[in-house]
Design a protein around this motif. Structure first.
Motif, PDB file in Angstrom:
ATOM      1  N   GLY A  62     -56.122   0.355  75.664  1.00  0.00           N
ATOM      2  CA  GLY A  62     -57.131  -0.689  75.488  1.00  0.00           C
ATOM      3  C   GLY A  62     -57.467  -1.410  76.784  1.00  0.00           C
ATOM      4  N   MET A 164     -57.686   0.532  69.318  1.00  0.00           N
ATOM      5  CA  MET A 164     -58.280  -0.025  70.533  1.00  0.00           C
ATOM      6  C   MET A 164     -59.696   0.459  70.808  1.00  0.00           C
ATOM      7  SD  MET A 164     -56.203  -2.207  71.270  1.00  0.00           S
ATOM      8  CE  MET A 164     -56.906  -2.939  72.722  1.00  0.00           C
ATOM      9  N   LEU A 168     -62.819  -1.666  72.322  1.00  0.00           N
ATOM     10  CA  LEU A 168     -63.521  -1.289  73.554  1.00  0.00           C
ATOM     11  C   LEU A 168     -65.025  -1.140  73.308  1.00  0.00           C
ATOM     12  CD1 LEU A 168     -61.037   1.371  74.976  1.00  0.00           C
ATOM     13  CD2 LEU A 168     -61.635  -0.795  76.057  1.00  0.00           C
TER      14      LEU A 168
END
Lengths: 268, 258
Positions: A62, A164, A168
């Motif tokens: 991440g 993650m 993002l």
């Protein structure tokens, strides 16, 4: 005459042999991948878990992917605004640029490009790390120390990537739209408040949420392909190199295929 | 081996093939409790495969492997994990985890496998570091910062950290100079004796075999061709053993099969 007939029959037999062999190899590989996915999923949902490993992967996948995803989103949004203007100006449809930028970024470009960038950065790294561990017997060592490699190596990576990637992509959405805004206002001379209001009016919750679902699917694919190819890596540096390449290529292809399927599911 | 000795580990008719290649062709062998058995044999004769079958890393195609009299082939995940707690293993290349420092490597089985708290596990790791003749300062170094000999010592410390009942040694002296090899052999004997463990080793190194073995078995083409006390090695009367221990090119073991 008989020789000619035998020759034709042999050629046909060889063709069938090749097709049969190809099919067997295909089914064997598919079966092995499906079995690997089933084991990975089982170990993601059953204890014991390794929180320190998960935290490490969350940060690695991440936090450390933020710069590359952010830069990709920024320039994608900027180029999109420029190209849309070039095309739409021919039809006096410049006002549609804000909508094109926000919909393209949230629905398609941000999740797909983030997925592909993470496949290059994280998929390759996972395959190389696990492949090296396979070659140097570190995975066997885990087993002899009563630690299941699927729980210690695979599950944390799959969980972290699946969690993650949406994070993002959400940041990528904001940066991508901001890139389009900057070019539209400072380069193309749009009015700031009207651009923002057009963006806000056009975008719907589903546009963003569909992108986040896609991102979760792409994160799962990237981590799984990296782990699968690393875990089944051949011997030596060549084996690890091949595993890395296969991880990036297969995850990129699966991302593009699943992007079409998910788009069909969400918007048809 | 004494008939009354308790069999800690027993292979019966173990076979393993990879495709058309038959690697193990019916292994029959046992190791008595508290004894050290060394398996010798050329490259590609099935030594490592036999060890991996015993560890459960590979599953035999047929046959039986008993540990403390209990069958280990086809165990479920949880039973396998439970059985692994009895084992320690020193890998040929060390197989130390690159991303962990030395004390974390040694304490790995205690912290991750047995859920011991890190403070207690670190104390045990430091003790083991000293026991294998390293300075406690290496505890915070990483494997890449150590020489090959030091990595072998750390691997040995990790193998014995959980006080296993059975310890496996895969080519423990490969890649070491003769003096360091002898140091490692001495450490192996010392650690195995102090734990009262049963040891199963595979090696090409005859000096190592003579040092650490109570019993020696020779494997050739996936079968045990000789088995006896280490003292009988030089007068085994077995052509395979004679050729192997003297390193002769001529004999029943040809380059094709070795």
């Amino acid at each position: 005459m008989n020789e000619q007939t035998n020759s034709i029959l042999n050629t046909r037999f060889n063709v069938f042999l090749a097709i049969g062999h190809g099919l067997l190899v295909f089914f064997e590989r598919t079966g092995r991948l499906v079995k690997f996915i089933a084991r990975a999923l089982y170990h993601c949902f059953t204890p014991p878990w390794f929180p320190s490993q998960l935290l490490r992967q969350l940060i690695d996948i991440g936090y450390y992917s933020l710069p590359v995803v952010g830069m990709t989103a920024l320039f994608t949004g900027m180029v999109l605004a420029l190209q849309s203007y070039t095309g739409f100006a021919r039809f006096n449809a410049e006002s549609a640029i804000a909508g094109v930028v926000v919909l393209s970024v949230t629905r398609e470009l941000s999740p797909v490009l983030a997925g592909l960038m993470v496949a290059g950065r994280i998929g390759a790294s996972i395959a190389a790390e696990i492949g090296t561990m396979r070659v140097t017997e570190q995975i066997d060592a885990l087993t002899t120390l009563s630690v299941n490699p699927f729980k210690y190596l695979i599950a944390p990576r799959v969980i972290a990537a699946t969690l993650m990637l949406p994070f993002l992509v959400l940041i990528g959405d904001i940066i991508g739209v901001f890139g389009g805004y900057v070019v539209s206002i400072y380069n193309l001379g749009f009015n700031s408040s009207s651009y923002l209001s057009q963006t806000w009016d056009i975008v719907e919750t589903m546009d963003v949420v569909s992108g986040l679902y896609k991102a979760a699917a792409f994160g799962f694919i990237v981590a799984l392909m990296g782990c699968y190819h690393g875990f089944n890596s051949g011997r030596g540096a060549q084996g690890v190199g091949a595993a890395t390449t296969n991880a990036v290529v297969s995850s990129s292809i699966f991302i593009l295929i699943f992007n079409y399927i998910l788009t069909q599911v969400f918007f048809s | 081996m004494s008939e009354k000795a308790i069999e800690k580990l027993k292979f019966s008719g173990v076979k393993k093939s990879f495709g058309a290649k038959h690697v193990l062709n019916g292994i029959d062998l046992s190791v008595a409790e508290g004894k050290s058995l060394v398996i010798i044999g050329g490259s590609g004769t099935g030594k490592s495969v036999m060890l991996k079958c015993a560890l459960g890393i590979l599953r035999p195609d047929s046959g039986s492997i008993l540990v403390n009299g209990g069958e280990t082939v086809n165990l479920g995940h949880s039973e396998r994990d439970e059985m692994m707690r009895k084992f320690g293993m020193l890998f040929q290349g060390g197989a130390l985890f690159d991303s962990l420092n030395i004390w974390e490597n040694i304490a790995f089985g205690l912290v991750q496998g047995r859920k011991m708290n890190r403070k207690d596990a670190k104390e045990i790791a430091i003790e083991k570091i000293k026991a294998v003749g390293l300075k406690p300062e290496v505890a915070h170094l990483y494997p890449a910062e150590l020489s090959g000999g030091m990595q072998k010592r750390v691997g040995l410390a990790r193998a014995v950290a959980t006080s296993p009942e059975i310890i496996f040694f895969d080519e423990p002296t490969t890649g070491l100079d003769p003096i360091m090899a002898d140091v490692i052999n001495n450490l192996i004997v010392e650690q195995v004796k102090s734990l009262g463990a049963t040891a199963l080793s595979i090696t090409h190194d005859m000096a190592s075999a003579r040092k650490i073995a109570d019993f020696v078995a020779m494997i050739h083409e996936g079968r045990i061709v000789w088995h006896g006390p280490v003292g009988d090695l030089d007068h085994s009367g077995n052509a395979f053993v004679d050729q192997f221990i003297h390193g002769r090119a001529d004999g029943p073991i040809t380059r094709r099969t070795a």
